[in-house]
Scaffold this motif. Structure first.
Motif, mmCIF file in Angstrom:
data_model
loop_
_atom_site.group_PDB
_atom_site.id
_atom_site.type_symbol
_atom_site.label_atom_id
_atom_site.label_comp_id
_atom_site.label_asym_id
_atom_site.label_seq_id
_atom_site.Cartn_x
_atom_site.Cartn_y
_atom_site.Cartn_z
ATOM 1 N N LEU A 57 -37.045 -18.505 -19.750
ATOM 2 C CA LEU A 57 -36.229 -18.223 -18.577
ATOM 3 C C LEU A 57 -36.332 -19.326 -17.530
ATOM 4 C CD1 LEU A 57 -36.990 -14.416 -18.213
ATOM 5 C CD2 LEU A 57 -35.023 -15.502 -19.317
ATOM 6 N N ASN A 58 -37.190 -20.301 -17.789
ATOM 7 C CA ASN A 58 -37.395 -21.398 -16.856
ATOM 8 C C ASN A 58 -36.495 -22.569 -17.255
ATOM 9 O OD1 ASN A 58 -38.360 -23.807 -15.644
ATOM 10 N ND2 ASN A 58 -40.342 -22.851 -15.291
ATOM 11 N N GLN A 59 -35.522 -22.856 -16.395
ATOM 12 C CA GLN A 59 -34.548 -23.912 -16.715
ATOM 13 C C GLN A 59 -35.208 -25.277 -16.854
ATOM 14 O OE1 GLN A 59 -31.560 -22.714 -17.481
ATOM 15 N NE2 GLN A 59 -31.045 -24.735 -18.241
ATOM 16 N N ASP A 60 -36.296 -25.526 -16.128
ATOM 17 C CA ASP A 60 -36.997 -26.814 -16.247
ATOM 18 C C ASP A 60 -37.587 -26.984 -17.645
ATOM 19 O OD1 ASP A 60 -36.433 -27.718 -13.706
ATOM 20 O OD2 ASP A 60 -38.258 -26.869 -12.837
ATOM 21 N N ASP A 61 -38.145 -25.904 -18.212
ATOM 22 C CA ASP A 61 -38.691 -25.973 -19.572
ATOM 23 C C ASP A 61 -37.588 -26.252 -20.589
ATOM 24 O OD1 ASP A 61 -41.202 -25.494 -18.559
ATOM 25 O OD2 ASP A 61 -41.366 -23.451 -19.340
ATOM 26 N N ILE A 62 -36.457 -25.592 -20.430
ATOM 27 C CA ILE A 62 -35.309 -25.810 -21.332
ATOM 28 C C ILE A 62 -34.820 -27.250 -21.185
ATOM 29 C CG2 ILE A 62 -32.946 -25.103 -21.901
ATOM 30 C CD1 ILE A 62 -35.043 -22.928 -22.497
ATOM 31 N N ARG A 63 -34.735 -27.717 -19.940
ATOM 32 C CA ARG A 63 -34.264 -29.083 -19.681
ATOM 33 C C ARG A 63 -35.173 -30.117 -20.346
ATOM 34 N NH1 ARG A 63 -34.299 -28.840 -14.488
ATOM 35 N NH2 ARG A 63 -32.224 -27.944 -14.419
ATOM 36 N N LYS A 64 -36.490 -29.928 -20.254
ATOM 37 C CA LYS A 64 -37.432 -30.875 -20.868
ATOM 38 C C LYS A 64 -37.259 -30.920 -22.377
ATOM 39 C CE LYS A 64 -40.906 -30.404 -17.275
ATOM 40 N NZ LYS A 64 -42.131 -29.731 -16.874
ATOM 41 N N ASN A 104 -32.521 -34.876 -26.954
ATOM 42 C CA ASN A 104 -31.301 -35.569 -26.549
ATOM 43 C C ASN A 104 -30.062 -34.712 -26.829
ATOM 44 O OD1 ASN A 104 -29.745 -37.548 -25.417
ATOM 45 N ND2 ASN A 104 -29.978 -39.017 -27.086
ATOM 46 N N VAL A 105 -30.139 -33.450 -26.396
ATOM 47 C CA VAL A 105 -29.028 -32.505 -26.538
ATOM 48 C C VAL A 105 -28.784 -31.850 -25.182
ATOM 49 C CG1 VAL A 105 -29.507 -32.045 -28.988
ATOM 50 C CG2 VAL A 105 -30.532 -30.580 -27.227
ATOM 51 N N SER A 106 -27.699 -31.116 -25.078
ATOM 52 C CA SER A 106 -27.415 -30.401 -23.836
ATOM 53 C C SER A 106 -28.364 -29.210 -23.692
ATOM 54 C CB SER A 106 -25.962 -29.916 -23.829
ATOM 55 O OG SER A 106 -25.800 -28.871 -24.773
ATOM 56 N N GLU A 107 -28.513 -28.756 -22.476
ATOM 57 C CA GLU A 107 -29.335 -27.574 -22.229
ATOM 58 C C GLU A 107 -28.722 -26.352 -22.922
ATOM 59 O OE1 GLU A 107 -30.339 -27.177 -18.030
ATOM 60 O OE2 GLU A 107 -30.366 -29.363 -17.897
ATOM 61 N N GLN A 108 -27.406 -26.287 -22.953
ATOM 62 C CA GLN A 108 -26.730 -25.178 -23.623
ATOM 63 C C GLN A 108 -27.049 -25.178 -25.115
ATOM 64 O OE1 GLN A 108 -22.449 -25.344 -23.600
ATOM 65 N NE2 GLN A 108 -22.242 -23.265 -24.375
ATOM 66 N N ALA A 109 -26.973 -26.346 -25.748
ATOM 67 C CA ALA A 109 -27.284 -26.434 -27.185
ATOM 68 C C ALA A 109 -28.737 -26.026 -27.434
ATOM 69 C CB ALA A 109 -27.023 -27.849 -27.708
ATOM 70 N N MET A 110 -29.641 -26.469 -26.556
ATOM 71 C CA MET A 110 -31.055 -26.117 -26.720
ATOM 72 C C MET A 110 -31.257 -24.612 -26.559
ATOM 73 S SD MET A 110 -34.110 -26.787 -27.504
ATOM 74 C CE MET A 110 -34.093 -28.581 -27.660
ATOM 75 N N SER A 111 -30.628 -24.011 -25.562
ATOM 76 C CA SER A 111 -30.770 -22.568 -25.347
ATOM 77 C C SER A 111 -30.264 -21.779 -26.552
ATOM 78 C CB SER A 111 -30.006 -22.141 -24.095
ATOM 79 O OG SER A 111 -30.602 -22.684 -22.950
ATOM 80 N N LYS A 167 -42.945 -26.511 -33.932
ATOM 81 C CA LYS A 167 -44.156 -27.273 -33.564
ATOM 82 C C LYS A 167 -44.255 -27.425 -32.055
ATOM 83 C CE LYS A 167 -44.637 -30.375 -37.452
ATOM 84 N NZ LYS A 167 -44.556 -31.774 -37.868
ATOM 85 N N ASP A 168 -43.130 -27.755 -31.418
ATOM 86 C CA ASP A 168 -43.128 -27.902 -29.961
ATOM 87 C C ASP A 168 -43.466 -26.584 -29.275
ATOM 88 O OD1 ASP A 168 -42.504 -30.600 -29.948
ATOM 89 O OD2 ASP A 168 -40.344 -30.249 -29.896
ATOM 90 N N LEU A 169 -42.935 -25.500 -29.787
ATOM 91 C CA LEU A 169 -43.182 -24.185 -29.185
ATOM 92 C C LEU A 169 -44.644 -23.781 -29.325
ATOM 93 C CD1 LEU A 169 -39.981 -22.251 -30.319
ATOM 94 C CD2 LEU A 169 -40.456 -23.256 -28.072
ATOM 95 N N LYS A 170 -45.268 -24.171 -30.421
ATOM 96 C CA LYS A 170 -46.676 -23.834 -30.641
ATOM 97 C C LYS A 170 -47.614 -24.731 -29.846
ATOM 98 C CE LYS A 170 -46.193 -21.730 -35.178
ATOM 99 N NZ LYS A 170 -46.486 -21.804 -36.603
ATOM 100 N N SER A 171 -47.189 -25.959 -29.562
ATOM 101 C CA SER A 171 -48.081 -26.910 -28.904
ATOM 102 C C SER A 171 -48.017 -26.859 -27.381
ATOM 103 C CB SER A 171 -47.772 -28.336 -29.373
ATOM 104 O OG SER A 171 -46.514 -28.754 -28.879
ATOM 105 N N GLN A 172 -47.040 -26.165 -26.843
ATOM 106 C CA GLN A 172 -46.932 -26.085 -25.388
ATOM 107 C C GLN A 172 -46.365 -24.727 -24.987
ATOM 108 O OE1 GLN A 172 -43.713 -28.767 -23.930
ATOM 109 N NE2 GLN A 172 -43.461 -29.263 -26.072
#
Length: 176
Positions: free
Chosen positions: A146-153, A159-166, A136-141
């Motif tokens: 490759l943008n670390q700011d997008d991964i960080r957001k 509420n997870v690490s950037e590594q877990a999200m990646s 849902k998040d990927l479809k809505s925005q």
């Protein structure tokens, strides 16, 4: 991890989300653990090795011990990982002054060689970053992978690490 195991994990998580009426991120993993009858204890650990947490089952009390020195996102992942062991695996027998079953989250949890650790890691990722919510998040925005700011957001939202999200993004995107 094969599709049968992944589906089993997804079914367990879906049932938890339905029972607890979880519909958005971030996931309150401690609430889920308490719902499952687990107590969470945070304890400072500075020994050799990288002990992040452990699950103790003695038939009366079930406790997840989390290394309080770890970052909060790491602690959440550890709780989710140990919850995965609790719901999916029997544990290893240990005798001290009475019988306990124990699962440790240590080095083997992240080296990718132990099937039970791989399952618990996948459980944690699927629990903390549910595919349905992330899609849902990927479809809505618009998100640039490759943008670390997008991964960080996204990592902050869940509420997870950037590594877990990646890692989770890589798994989700490969299935779309």
């Amino acid at each position: 991890m094969n599709t049968v195991k992944r589906n089993k994990i997804q079914k367990v998580i879906t049932n938890l989300f339905e029972k607890l009426e979880i519909k958005s991120a971030p996931i309150n993993v401690e609430r889920i653990a308490r719902h499952c009858g687990l107590t969470i204890k945070k304890k400072e650990y500075k020994g050799e090795g990288n002990l992040s947490g452990l699950l103790i089952r003695d038939g009366i009390k079930n406790i997840i011990v989390v290394n309080s020195n770890d970052a909060p996102a790491r602690q959440r992942f550890t709780v989710a990982h140990e919850l995965g062991h609790y719901l999916l695996h029997e544990g290893y027998g240990v005798f001290i002054d009475r019988f306990y079953r124990v699962n440790f989250r240590g080095v083997a949890a992240s080296d990718g060689t132990d099937d039970k650790e791989i399952e618990a890691n996948n459980f944690a990722g699927m629990l903390l970053i549910p595919a349905e919510f992330l899609v849902k998040d990927l479809k809505s925005q618009e998100i640039d992978f490759l943008n670390q700011d997008d991964i960080r957001k996204l990592a902050q939202k869940y509420n997870v690490s950037e590594q877990a999200m990646s890692l989770r993004l890589g798994k989700i995107v490969s299935t779309l």
